[in-house]
Motif scaffolding. Structure first.
Motif, PDB file in Angstrom:
ATOM      1  N   LYS A 670       0.839  -1.187   0.000  1.00  0.00           N
ATOM      2  CA  LYS A 670       0.000   0.000   0.000  1.00  0.00           C
ATOM      3  C   LYS A 670       0.881   1.246   0.000  1.00  0.00           C
ATOM      4  O   LYS A 670       1.851   1.327   0.744  1.00  0.00           O
ATOM      5  N   GLU A 672       0.921   4.960   0.953  1.00  0.00           N
ATOM      6  CA  GLU A 672       0.234   6.010   1.705  1.00  0.00           C
ATOM      7  C   GLU A 672       1.050   7.291   1.793  1.00  0.00           C
ATOM      8  O   GLU A 672       0.541   8.321   2.237  1.00  0.00           O
ATOM      9  N   SER A 680      -3.979   7.692  -1.810  1.00  0.00           N
ATOM     10  CA  SER A 680      -3.257   6.457  -1.503  1.00  0.00           C
ATOM     11  C   SER A 680      -3.712   5.337  -2.440  1.00  0.00           C
ATOM     12  O   SER A 680      -4.789   5.396  -3.040  1.00  0.00           O
ATOM     13  N   THR A 681      -2.867   4.318  -2.557  1.00  0.00           N
ATOM     14  CA  THR A 681      -3.150   3.190  -3.447  1.00  0.00           C
ATOM     15  C   THR A 681      -3.085   1.902  -2.645  1.00  0.00           C
ATOM     16  O   THR A 681      -2.106   1.664  -1.923  1.00  0.00           O
ATOM     17  N   PRO A 682      -4.108   1.039  -2.744  1.00  0.00           N
ATOM     18  CA  PRO A 682      -4.097  -0.208  -1.955  1.00  0.00           C
ATOM     19  C   PRO A 682      -3.064  -1.202  -2.471  1.00  0.00           C
ATOM     20  O   PRO A 682      -2.586  -1.119  -3.601  1.00  0.00           O
ATOM     21  N   ALA A 683      -2.738  -2.174  -1.624  1.00  0.00           N
ATOM     22  CA  ALA A 683      -1.784  -3.220  -1.984  1.00  0.00           C
ATOM     23  C   ALA A 683      -2.427  -4.219  -2.942  1.00  0.00           C
ATOM     24  O   ALA A 683      -3.654  -4.358  -2.999  1.00  0.00           O
ATOM     25  N   HIS A 719       0.149   2.673  -8.574  1.00  0.00           N
ATOM     26  CA  HIS A 719       0.202   4.033  -8.042  1.00  0.00           C
ATOM     27  C   HIS A 719       0.724   5.033  -9.073  1.00  0.00           C
ATOM     28  O   HIS A 719       0.415   6.230  -9.006  1.00  0.00           O
TER      29      HIS A 719
END
Length: 743
Positions: A670, A672, A680-683, A719
């Protein structure tokens, strides 16, 4: 191993065996300085002819054996050289040509990553920019599958310099919607310098260098015809390439044509409208060698037509581009000359590039009396944006005679560039730019295990622009004329030593700089590919940085371990900041400067357990954090990533040599640590598999590869995707089938 001389024309000949005195077939004997080579025959013998007088470095490489690089002195004579190669479990130790002294990587003071063209194709990458992301510490800012820009340890755009055919690539790379513009056909491999390389390359190498090596000429007195075909399931795409090359006496010839076509890429849920693209590429080369002189002329023409998506629309499998789209022509001409003296050498590299960038948009209104059919022709026929960038570059390097343990290189480098607008829209004004640099660097072999390298450089860049007035929706936007000069001194120091015979340690300290680009100095309008009005700032000064690199490489017989750490201090980092105003119905952003820092590294291992010679387990972890001194995070910093690959190798010399099968798990954490304009971009995790090898049919060898990327059709957004703000997914499953045959 021995050397003897017999009076005759310059040639190098001998026999190459393994440590048990068995002859080795197919060992490559090659000189980077001459751009020529040969291979051993069935009894291990070889002959390399027509070698100029002077000192010439010759490299001996063979898969599964340790590489050897040796310098020979020729003076109207034949030289005999026999060699016994030692087995190497892991990989070929290759000569690095992007650094000053062209040494084997094991001898190089600066650690450089290299990826061969064959390794890139094994990954199933759709484009060259996607392929290089398999190097630890390298990512890409992408817009769909067609447009990608390299990111090295968190820095991208004009902070990463791209070299192709030995000259710097100039193709309006300031724009986020401007791709790499290089086709992966007809290249030998890619070298990546992860850190400031301004000492050798000048401005824009502040973040690192991507050095693309062109395809080698045919071995001496050989003619080869090559056919390469790839199919891509996700974009329903094809890539077809045909090459012919021949080497006769003092002359070498090469020609390669490539055509690629792709429809809209598919996510697990939908196709992303107008991400289709097509590409035409032509590469030509001529090499010539005589007694004290070697020359190489290359030409590359590339036409790319790239769709620019405006969101998810009609779901089709069409390849005909819709507006908006880019139509880009790129011409690259390079001439490399090497003059050999008794104990020294002069390299003179000249380059000329023409980049013609057109962008077509949909017209909002019909011309009075115009039919729908006429409107479509009008919209296709006129480019709203039409820029032509012409660049002449030169690079002269003199390798002084060795004195003692010192090697010294001095040189000058520069370019002259003009930008001209022909369309009704302007991103940047008509402009002229001139660069001039002087540098000197030295390499000192302290002893067998320790080397030192240091250098210093001075650069000057001048930029002058014309004044423009552009009327947009009854408002006048003025591009004021500027006349600027930027100067900089840069320096570097590096040391490499061996500890306990198994640990190689490198410490490098280097400074770099980047002069502001035209967009940062002069922008005054809504920028394509963004939803903002950008205002340039002609008070910007040079970005400068100082980077510290420390690396450790542990090499045992069945185990490799590496750790690369860096700290990069940037002064006057240029970034976009909102002003709070609205113009042309878009928020206004201006360019400001603030000190910043980046730090992180790459860590990993390669396990080759004995006695399972066919099994390889590779793992790497990469991380980078970028922050301004005001506490804000830098934009476009890649997420931490852990990449694991299990690979098996098998070989049956009679019908399937060089076979392989692999499965990899790429885990992206992730992200953050985002700038004020990012979310933010999730894993997510991606599983890729691959299978391939050489299939022998009679005297012909077919190299095959089958790759499946994103095997489980995972929905995810990287991301660094420029489509992230619209919540558009990255590509889903992609099955890539490749076939390569050389006659």
């Amino acid at each position: 191993m021995g050397v003897s001389a017999i009076y005759a024309q310059n040639s190098l000949s001998g026999k190459i065996t393994d440590t048990d005195n068995n002859p080795l077939l197919g060992v490559e004997i090659y000189s980077e300085q001459l751009h020529k080579g040969t291979v051993t025959n069935e009894d291990g013998s070889y002959t390399l002819q027509n070698i100029p007088n002077g000192k010439v470095a010759i490299n001996f490489t063979f898969l599964g054996f340790k590489s050897v690089s040796k310098e020979f002195t020729f003076n109207n004579e034949n030289v005999s050289f026999d060699l016994s190669l030692e087995e190497s479990i892991f990989k070929i130790d290759e000569v690095i040509i992007s650094t000053p002294f062209n040494k084997l990587q094991s001898e190089n003071v600066v650690k450089v990553e290299r990826l061969s063209a064959r390794a890139i194709q094994k990954t199933g990458a759709t484009t060259l920019s996607e392929g290089i992301t398999n190097i630890a510490g390298v990512s890409q800012v992408s817009t769909g599958t067609s447009i990608g820009k390299p990111v090295i340890r968190g820095l991208s755009g004009n902070r990463v310099l791209v070299y192709t055919q030995g000259i710097r690539l100039e193709n309006q790379q300031f724009g986020g919607e401007h791709g790499l513009g290089i086709n992966d056909a007809g290249i030998e491999g890619i070298e990546v310098i992860k850190g400031p390389a301004s000492l050798l390359y000048g401005s824009d190498a502040l973040g690192g260098v991507l050095y693309i090596q062109p395809e080698k000429f045919a071995p001496e007195n050989k003619t080869k015809l090559n056919f390469n075909q790839r199919f891509f399931s996700n974009t329903l795409g094809t890539n077809t390439s045909i090459g012919l090359k021949s080497s006769v006496h003092n002359w070498q010839f090469l020609a390669r044509g490539t055509y690629a076509q792709h429809s809209d890429y598919k996510t697990p849920n939908y196709r992303v409208t107008n991400t289709r693209f097509n590409e035409r590429d032509l590469k030509l080369g001529i090499g010539f060698h005589e007694k004290n002189f070697s020359s190489e002329l290359r030409y590359n023409f590339n036409n790319s037509r790239l769709g620019l998506t405006e969101g998810i629309g009609e779901q089709t499998k069409e390849t005909h581009l819709e507006v908006p789209y880019q139509d880009i022509d790129n011409h690259i001409i390079s001439l490399h000359n090497h003059v050999f003296f008794k104990n020294s050498k002069l390299d003179i590299d000249l380059g000329y590039t023409i980049n013609n960038r057109k962008e077509f948009e949909e017209h909002e209104e019909h011309v009075e009396g115009e039919t729908e059919e006429e409107h479509e022709v009008h919209e296709e026929g006129e480019a709203a944006l039409n820029m032509r960038l012409k660049t002449f570059s030169y690079n002269a390097k003199y390798h002084l005679p060795k004195f003692g343990k010192f090697e010294v290189l001095v040189g000058t480098q520069g370019l002259s560039q003009t930008n001209t607008n022909f369309g009704e829209e302007l991103l940047i004004p008509n402009a002229t730019m001139n660069d001039f640099g002087l540098f000197a660097t030295t390499n000192f072999e302290w002893n067998e295990n320790t080397s030192l390298q240091a250098g210093i450089r001075y650069d000057n860049r001048t930029i002058t622009t014309e004044r423009h007035e552009v009327v947009h929706e009854a408002e006048v936007h003025v591009f004021e004329a500027i006349d600027k000069s930027f100067n900089s001194f840069t320096a570097s120091f590096g040391a490499k030593t061996k500890l306990f015979d198994v640990i190689s340690t490198r410490l490098n300290i280097a400074s770099g700089f980047r002069a502001p680009n035209l967009a940062e100095l002069t922008s005054n309008g809504v920028h394509h590919g963004t939803n903002r009005f950008e205002e340039g700032n002609n008070n910007l000064v040079n970005e400068k940085n100082l980077q510290f690199d420390l690396s450790f490489d542990y090499n045992a017989e069945h185990f490799e371990l590496f750790a690369n750490g860096f700290y990069n201090k940037l002064n006057d980092y240029i970034y976009l900041s909102p002003t709070g105003e609205i113009e042309d119905e878009a928020p206004v952003f201006t360019y400001l400067q603030e000190d910043a820092k980046l730090y992180g590294g790459e860590f990993g291992f390669h396990l080759h357990p004995h006695p399972y010679d066919w099994l390889h387990l590779e793992s790497s972890f990469e991380t980078v954090i970028g922050k301004q001194n005001n506490g804000d995070y830098l934009p476009l910093i890649p997420a931490n990533a852990l990449k694991n690959t299990l690979r098996t190798e098998f070989s049956n010399d009679s019908w399937l040599p060089h076979g392989y099968a692999m499965v990899s798990l790429h885990s992206f954490f992730k992200q953050e640590n985002v700038s004020q304009f990012e979310t933010s971009t999730p894993a997510y995790n991606l599983v890729n598999v691959g299978l391939g090898g050489d299939i022998k049919v009679n005297k012909y060898t077919f190299t095959t590869s089958l790759s499946v990327n994103n095997l489980f059709d995972k929905k995810y957004i990287n991301h660094l995707s420029r489509l992230k703000s619209e919540n558009i997914f990255n590509p889903g499953r992609n099955i890539v089938l490749g076939l390569n045959i050389t006659l």
